[in-house]
Each structure stands twice: as structure tokens, then as C-alpha cells.
Design an enzyme around this catalytic site. Sequence first.
Site, PDB file in Angstrom:
ATOM      1  N   THR A   1      55.592 -56.070   4.065  1.00 40.42           N
ATOM      2  CA  THR A   1      56.746 -56.195   3.172  1.00 40.42           C
ATOM      3  C   THR A   1      58.013 -56.062   3.996  1.00 40.42           C
ATOM      4  O   THR A   1      57.995 -56.168   5.222  1.00 40.42           O
ATOM      5  CB  THR A   1      56.677 -55.142   2.038  1.00 40.42           C
ATOM      6  OG1 THR A   1      57.673 -55.453   1.057  1.00 40.42           O
ATOM      7  CG2 THR A   1      56.887 -53.732   2.562  1.00 40.42           C
ATOM      8  N   ASN A   2      59.145 -55.834   3.342  1.00 43.89           N
ATOM      9  CA  ASN A   2      60.395 -55.568   4.041  1.00 43.89           C
ATOM     10  C   ASN A   2      61.181 -54.528   3.243  1.00 43.89           C
ATOM     11  O   ASN A   2      60.739 -54.080   2.188  1.00 43.89           O
ATOM     12  CB  ASN A   2      61.203 -56.861   4.238  1.00 43.89           C
ATOM     13  CG  ASN A   2      61.516 -57.544   2.926  1.00 43.89           C
ATOM     14  OD1 ASN A   2      62.223 -57.004   2.078  1.00 43.89           O
ATOM     15  ND2 ASN A   2      60.987 -58.740   2.745  1.00 43.89           N
ATOM     16  N   ALA A   3      62.350 -54.162   3.754  1.00 43.73           N
ATOM     17  CA  ALA A   3      63.100 -53.039   3.176  1.00 43.73           C
ATOM     18  C   ALA A   3      64.077 -53.452   2.086  1.00 43.73           C
ATOM     19  O   ALA A   3      64.949 -52.654   1.709  1.00 43.73           O
ATOM     20  CB  ALA A   3      63.840 -52.301   4.287  1.00 43.73           C
TER      21      ALA A   3
ATOM     22  N   ALA B   1      64.092 -61.167  -1.208  1.00 42.60           N
ATOM     23  CA  ALA B   1      63.673 -61.303   0.185  1.00 42.60           C
ATOM     24  C   ALA B   1      62.148 -61.414   0.215  1.00 42.60           C
ATOM     25  O   ALA B   1      61.450 -60.470   0.584  1.00 42.60           O
ATOM     26  CB  ALA B   1      64.141 -60.101   1.004  1.00 42.60           C
TER      27      ALA B   1
END
Length: 211
Positions: free
Chosen positions: A22-24, A89
Site C-alpha cells: 500500500t502507500n501512506a 493514490a
Amino acid sequence: MARILITSGPTRQYLDPVRYITNASSGRMGVALTQAALDLGHEVVVISGPVSVTYPAGAKVVPVITTDEMLSAAMEHFESCDGAIGAAAPCDYMPRKIHTQKISKTGQPLTIELVETADVVATLGQNKKEGQWVVGFALETEDQRFRAIVKLEKKLCDLMVSNGPTAIDSDDNEVELLDPSGHVIEAISGSKSHVAKRILAQLQQRLVKRN
């Protein structure tokens, strides 16, 4: 007034039943855009990945987890919307193989082969009907404006918001809003709420009123 689709937050791509890529992304920009759109009297549908933020009560929120789920939900709801803002995102990559059981440690390096996921904003851009519009977000770590212009053209967007990695999981943002010819319409910095209001003001003038 318009019916606007907003994608928000990250997506997850699972390696096994408990681990994922995943991402932040926090979803805060999506929250700010949703509120700004509601304040102008628009109807808003939010397609959101897993976030801890709360979206304004006036919006319809559709929760998703993976990039494919986000694309599917976005395509379904875009049919009845005037336009879309791609502030999410989504994961750009997913494992080629998803393990059905938890991957155990072996003491040896683990190699994971990744393949690209579908591009949500580009797919919306390719499928927009006459009168519909799409606004994209381009987050880049270098050559920000150039890469944003390339994405704007490639994804058939009507406007592109260019920003950098400091926006991730932050209360503030610094962006450039680009028109289809790649010109900077407005450089905006400050709280995500302020940035969202300015983006919606430009969007209102250039896209909503146009239709």
C-alpha cells in the site's frame, strides 16, 4: 449543480491473507475536496480505499480495498456523474501471485514479482461521454510539472493537479493546477482545505459552468 465522483485514499494489494502492498495516502485531500464540492451545492460520490478519516455526512461513500475494486466502483458510478476528481493514490502494482496461506519465513530472500494494476483515472478519461470531465492528480518526486503534463495528456484529463510527496499524510499541500495545454492556471499552497476550495473554484468556472 453537478454530481461529482471523487476517488480518495490508498488501495491495498495483498501478498497473502495478512500482508499487503500500500502507500501512506491518508484520504485527507479527498475529504477536503468532498467538503469543498458540497459547499458549492454539488452532489458527491466518494470511492474510498481504507482510511481512518471521516468523510462529510452529505456525501455518498463507497468503500473499496483493491485498485480493481476502485476501478469497478468508479466506472459504475461515473455513468451517472458529470465529472470525476481522481484524488486517490491507488497501488500501481500488484503481486503476480497471491498466496492463499500466510507466507512463512525460510531464512532465505523472498522474491515477489509485481505487475501493473489498471489506471483508474486513465480509464475514466477514456470512457467519458460528451460533456463529462475528469480531473487528475499527479504526485511525482522529480520533474513534477513535466510528468504531470505527460499524465494529463495520456489520461485524457481536462485538468491536472501536480504535487509532490510532502502532500502524503499531511494537513497541507502545495500544488500547481494545469490546463489541457500544460499551462499553470494557479499555484496553490496552504491547508488541504484551502487548496481544495481553490481547485473547486477553478473547476467550477472551467468545467461545471461550461456544461
